[in-house]
Design an enzyme around this catalytic site. Structure first.
Site, PDB file in Angstrom:
ATOM      1  N   THR A   5      72.262  52.020  40.332  1.00 60.82           N
ATOM      2  CA  THR A   5      71.244  52.868  40.949  1.00 60.82           C
ATOM      3  C   THR A   5      71.812  53.705  42.095  1.00 60.82           C
ATOM      4  OG1 THR A   5      69.633  51.162  40.446  1.00 60.82           O
ATOM      5  CG2 THR A   5      68.980  52.814  42.060  1.00 60.82           C
ATOM      6  N   GLU A   6      71.628  55.021  42.029  1.00 65.23           N
ATOM      7  CA  GLU A   6      72.036  55.944  43.089  1.00 65.23           C
ATOM      8  C   GLU A   6      73.535  55.823  43.407  1.00 65.23           C
ATOM      9  OE1 GLU A   6      69.912  58.128  44.108  1.00 65.23           O
ATOM     10  OE2 GLU A   6      67.954  57.304  43.590  1.00 65.23           O
ATOM     11  N   LEU A   7      74.308  55.401  42.403  1.00 66.91           N
ATOM     12  CA  LEU A   7      75.758  55.186  42.540  1.00 66.91           C
ATOM     13  C   LEU A   7      76.098  54.205  43.674  1.00 66.91           C
ATOM     14  CD1 LEU A   7      77.464  58.655  41.871  1.00 66.91           C
ATOM     15  CD2 LEU A   7      76.887  56.849  40.265  1.00 66.91           C
ATOM     16  N   ILE A   8      75.175  53.302  43.952  1.00 62.97           N
ATOM     17  CA  ILE A   8      75.434  52.313  45.009  1.00 62.97           C
ATOM     18  C   ILE A   8      76.558  51.381  44.555  1.00 62.97           C
ATOM     19  CG2 ILE A   8      74.466  50.317  46.244  1.00 62.97           C
ATOM     20  CD1 ILE A   8      71.759  51.872  46.188  1.00 62.97           C
ATOM     21  N   TRP A  44      75.273  57.858  46.674  1.00 62.70           N
ATOM     22  CA  TRP A  44      75.483  59.309  46.614  1.00 62.70           C
ATOM     23  C   TRP A  44      74.422  60.071  47.403  1.00 62.70           C
ATOM     24  CZ3 TRP A  44      74.676  61.329  40.825  1.00 62.70           C
ATOM     25  CH2 TRP A  44      73.367  61.132  40.435  1.00 62.70           C
TER      26      TRP A  44
END
Lengths: 409, 430
Positions: free
Chosen positions: A146-149, A300
């Protein structure tokens, strides 16, 4: 080998309807069907359908030399199924070309990786099952959170779940002098390859394309190709990661974004030494250059590329804590379809994003994506729905215990 | 710049928000090295010496000046009696209305005497005082050198217009509240006319919020390009620590203000009922008085929540501070509030606030929950949220005081000086 990797994030959250405190205990349906449906239809018309058509044409035109990857969240797949089966069909058609990779992620587009390994793995499994169901048994090989976490710890978990490649942000504070245009490995798990987003060139398309105050406006194919040519020869990969809604929704059709994308692949193949690859191909062929250390999670989002867009204030932390206090109880109710569905949908990161109070720096972006006037409205609405969900879980757990006691007798 | 400013009251002798706002503004202007001649109908002698104060009561009018006669002719409409006045303290309000109803109010010959003692209040002779004030203003404008004229609210507009007639200097009309804010749709025609003529005659109009600016343009027909917005500020942004302990275990939700149409007390009562239906462990307080008080008491009884909903009557001084400090939530459900400084006071007491979107303060305060005054469900929901979900109050406490520190009168005055400069340049150019 020098190669460009396009990855597009496809996601729509289940937005919560205006849910008042006096609905708690009475109304157990939280989802704003009307706005979810109308937003899905709108984005389908403006983005998903025309862009899928364009990509299909490009892939066919270039006979497979142009390729892309998608990560489609489970909550988004559910909404395609309910409101936009035509979009789902067009994605199937793309995947059937063999030049489109689908990535693994969490079913709920959740932040569970930050809280619980068990819940995180469970959600990834659910997502993979959904992908298999909708795409003729397709099995994702590459992971994107998720969200490039990402953090060292998340890298370890993801490797343990059977993935050998993960995507994340090429955050400046992590890279320092290093370039994102190489394959890296996780410091915590040397066998896990890490692909980093080139945020400069990605965001030129995703955020700045139609920004008239940007000195480089308008962004032409020639200009972009020149920037790619300026990349030092030893740098092998260029990862262009962005929201799929960039095309036609964040950047409107009249900005010329579709024409830009239509002309870009041919120009790149003609004027640069780059080819196109999917993330799995990049990981397979690229030589890892160094381990990358990420002790504190990155993402990101926003200037800070950290977690503060979702977990940066007291509102978000209270909501997040109260939600995950339910994890053990919800696990007991594995057979309760409604509870499981709502548990997944309530975990979607967007709900926390709406509660963000970073008004002055990135607030404008947040406001654009929020259905609420203020973060406080978002928080109260979420907490009301969550309060009802807590009641339901407690009740269901009690009923389960009672039933169990009766069968034991 | 030398500014000739007409107000109606100045601290410490004030009965409402106008005097406080004038004080803050003058302080800010002095900070930016402006010379202020501040005229009030009556001086008490204990005002802070920020400006060259002029006591209108001490001015002798020289009737040999022929232009004064012209001014007087244009003021005759003020003879219409009126008792709708702004910024009344609640006690004064009822006293005044009774008085005005029984005796009526008209202008008499004493206006023309060379000496006139202003009350400086909002009494039954208000219109008489307003017109006399205009004559005095003409005399002052003749005697005192100035570059720009600035008049605060309708009571001082005839004075500002008269001064402009004499000196020809540019006039700024500052609007702190309109007749629509005070009376809803049942406006007093005479007051409306004074407001409109004052703003029409002015070279520039300053409104205290975008909300008020809209009213000025739409209801008064003032050209939009000469109306700008200067939000009010706070004199002291420090947090007030209180030792007051509340004597009940329940959380307290408070309405504090005049109980009049403009303040929307009935929406507070209806929202309270919705909250109590769900959560009986809350107490509601309505502090203040006004013409809707009895109706509110009746409604609370009718809804059967008398043991949970309390009326304190009119509060002043320390009692007001204590009330803020004891409250867990402060609500300002105003139907129409040009600015509304009270929620900022609540913030100073670390009390979370709910304000109506129909208030000017909603334009500057971010750490507050904003609802439409008529949306009783949303108001109840906001109360419930603040009472039950701890982090939101915590955030308001953390961020609210930081926000207050940004609302400085120096910043307001800085923008005002720019308005003065432009007017002055245009004036000398023409």
């Amino acid at each position: 080998m020098r190669t460009i990797c396009f990855y597009f994030q496809v996601h729509q959250p289940y937005r919560i309807k205006p849910y008042r405190f006096f609905d708690i205990g009475e109304d157990h349906y939280y989802w704003d069907d009307y706005s979810n449906r109308s937003i899905m239809r709108k984005v389908a018309q403006k983005c998903y359908l025309p862009m899928n058509k364009l990509l299909l044409e490009l892939i066919r035109e270039h006979e497979g030399r142009f390729k892309v990857a998608f990560s489609i969240s489970g909550v988004c797949l559910d909404q395609f199924e309910a409101y936009a089966p035509d979009v789902l069909d067009s994605f199937r058609e793309l995947v059937a070309t063999g030049h489109v990779e689908l990535l693994a992620e969490t079913d709920g587009h959740a932040l569970s990786a930050l809280k619980s390994k068990v819940e995180f793995s469970r959600m990834v499994e659910r997502h993979s099952a959904k992908i298999a169901k909708h795409f003729h048994g397709y099995t994702p090989k590459t992971f994107r959170n998720t969200e490039l976490i990402y953090s060292d710890k998340i890298g370890e978990m993801v490797y343990d779940m059977g993935y050998s490649t993960i995507l994340t942000e090429g955050a400046k504070h992590i890279l320092g002098w290093k370039s994102p245009n190489f394959v890296y490995t996780a410091a915590s798990q040397p066998k896990l390859k890490v692909l980093l987003k080139n945020f400069q060139l990605s965001d030129d398309i995703a955020f700045r394309f139609s920004n008239k105050t940007w000195p480089d406006y308008p962004l032409t194919v020639d200009k972009f190709v020149n920037w790619i040519r300026e990349i030092p020869a030893e740098q092998e990969t260029l990862n262009l990661f962005m929201d799929y809604e960039t095309f036609g929704e964040h950047q409107w059709a009249d900005s010329g974004i579709f024409e830009f994308m239509r002309a870009l692949p041919a120009a790149i193949m003609r004027d640069t030494s780059f080819t196109f690859s999917t993330p799995a191909e990049v990981a397979e062929h690229g030589k890892p250059i160094a381990p990358i250390q990420v002790p504190v999670p990155i993402s990101w989002a926003d200037e800070e590329r950290d977690l503060t867009a979702w977990l940066g204030n007291d509102l978000q932390n209270e909501a997040f804590t109260k939600l995950y206090e339910l994890e053990e109880d919800v696990k007991l109710l594995a057979d309760d379809y409604d509870i499981q569905r709502d548990w997944t949908y309530l975990q979607t990161s967007d709900h926390f994003y709406y509660m963000c109070t970073k008004f002055f720096s990135d607030g404008d972006i947040h406001a654009y994506f929020s259905p609420y006037d203020t973060p406080y409205d978002a928080f109260i609405n979420y907490m009301n729905a969550l309060s009802d969900f807590i009641l339901r879980v407690k009740r269901a757990k009690k009923a389960l215990a009672k039933a169990k006691a009766e069968t034991d007798l | 710049m030398k500014v000739l400013m007409f107000g109606w009251e100045f601290p410490p002798h004030i009965s409402g928000g106008l005097g406080t706002a004038c004080y803050g503004l003058v302080k800010g202007l002095v900070h930016h090295k402006q010379d202020i001649i501040f005229v009030v109908p009556k001086l008490w002698g204990d005002e802070e010496p920020l400006a060259d104060f002029v006591n209108a009561s001490g001015i002798t009018i020289d009737y040999r000046e022929r232009r004064f006669k012209e001014i007087w002719k244009s003021l005759t409409y003020l003879e219409v009696s009126s008792f709708l006045v702004p910024y009344l303290g609640p006690e004064e309000f009822s006293r005044y209305t009774e008085h005005a109803m029984s005796e009526g109010a008209e202008v008499d010959e004493s206006v023309f005497s060379s000496k006139f003692e202003f009350s400086g209040k909002y009494g039954k002779d208000l219109m008489k005082e307003v017109s006399r004030y205009a004559l005095v203003a003409a005399q002052i404008a003749k005697d005192k050198e100035h570059d720009v004229i600035h008049a605060h609210d309708w009571l001082a507009y005839p004075a500002g217009v008269a001064a402009k007639r004499i000196s020809g200097k540019p006039l700024v009309a500052h609007i702190h509240a309109t007749e629509y804010d005070r009376s809803g749709e049942s406006v007093n025609r005479a007051v409306f006319d004074i407001e409109r003529e004052g703003m029409m005659a002015a070279d520039h109009v300053v409104a205290v919020s975008h909300l008020t600016r809209k009213v000025v343009i739409e209801k008064y027909g003032i050209p939009a390009d000469k109306v700008s917005v200067l939000h009010n500020a706070v004199l002291d942004a420090s947090i007030i620590e209180s030792s007051v302990k509340k004597k009940v275990p329940e959380k307290i939700v408070t309405f504090l203000g005049r109980i009049t149409f403009q303040k929307g007390p009935e929406y507070f009562v209806e929202a309270a009922k919705k909250v109590l239906d769900r959560d009986p462990n809350v107490r509601f307080v309505m502090a203040g008085s006004g013409d809707l008080l009895n109706r509110m008491i009746e409604r609370v009884a009718e809804l059967g929540m008398g043991t949970r909903f309390h009326f304190t009557g009119f509060l002043k001084g320390q009692d007001v501070d204590d009330m803020y400090a004891m409250s867990d939530v402060y609500v300002m459900p105003s139907v129409s509030e040009p600015f509304g400084i009270a929620p900022l006071e609540a913030v100073r007491h670390n009390t979370p606030v709910i304000i109506s979107k129909q208030s000017g303060v909603a334009e500057v305060l971010q750490n507050a929950i904003k609802v439409d005054f008529w949306d009783v469900d949303a108001m109840a929901d906001a109360m419930f949220g603040l009472l039950h979900y701890e982090s939101i109050s915590k955030m308001f406490k953390e961020l609210g005081s930081e926000e207050l520190k940004k609302l400085k009168w120096e910043h307001v005055a800085e923008k005002l000086v720019k308005v003065y400069d432009t007017l002055h340049q245009n004036h000398t150019a023409s």
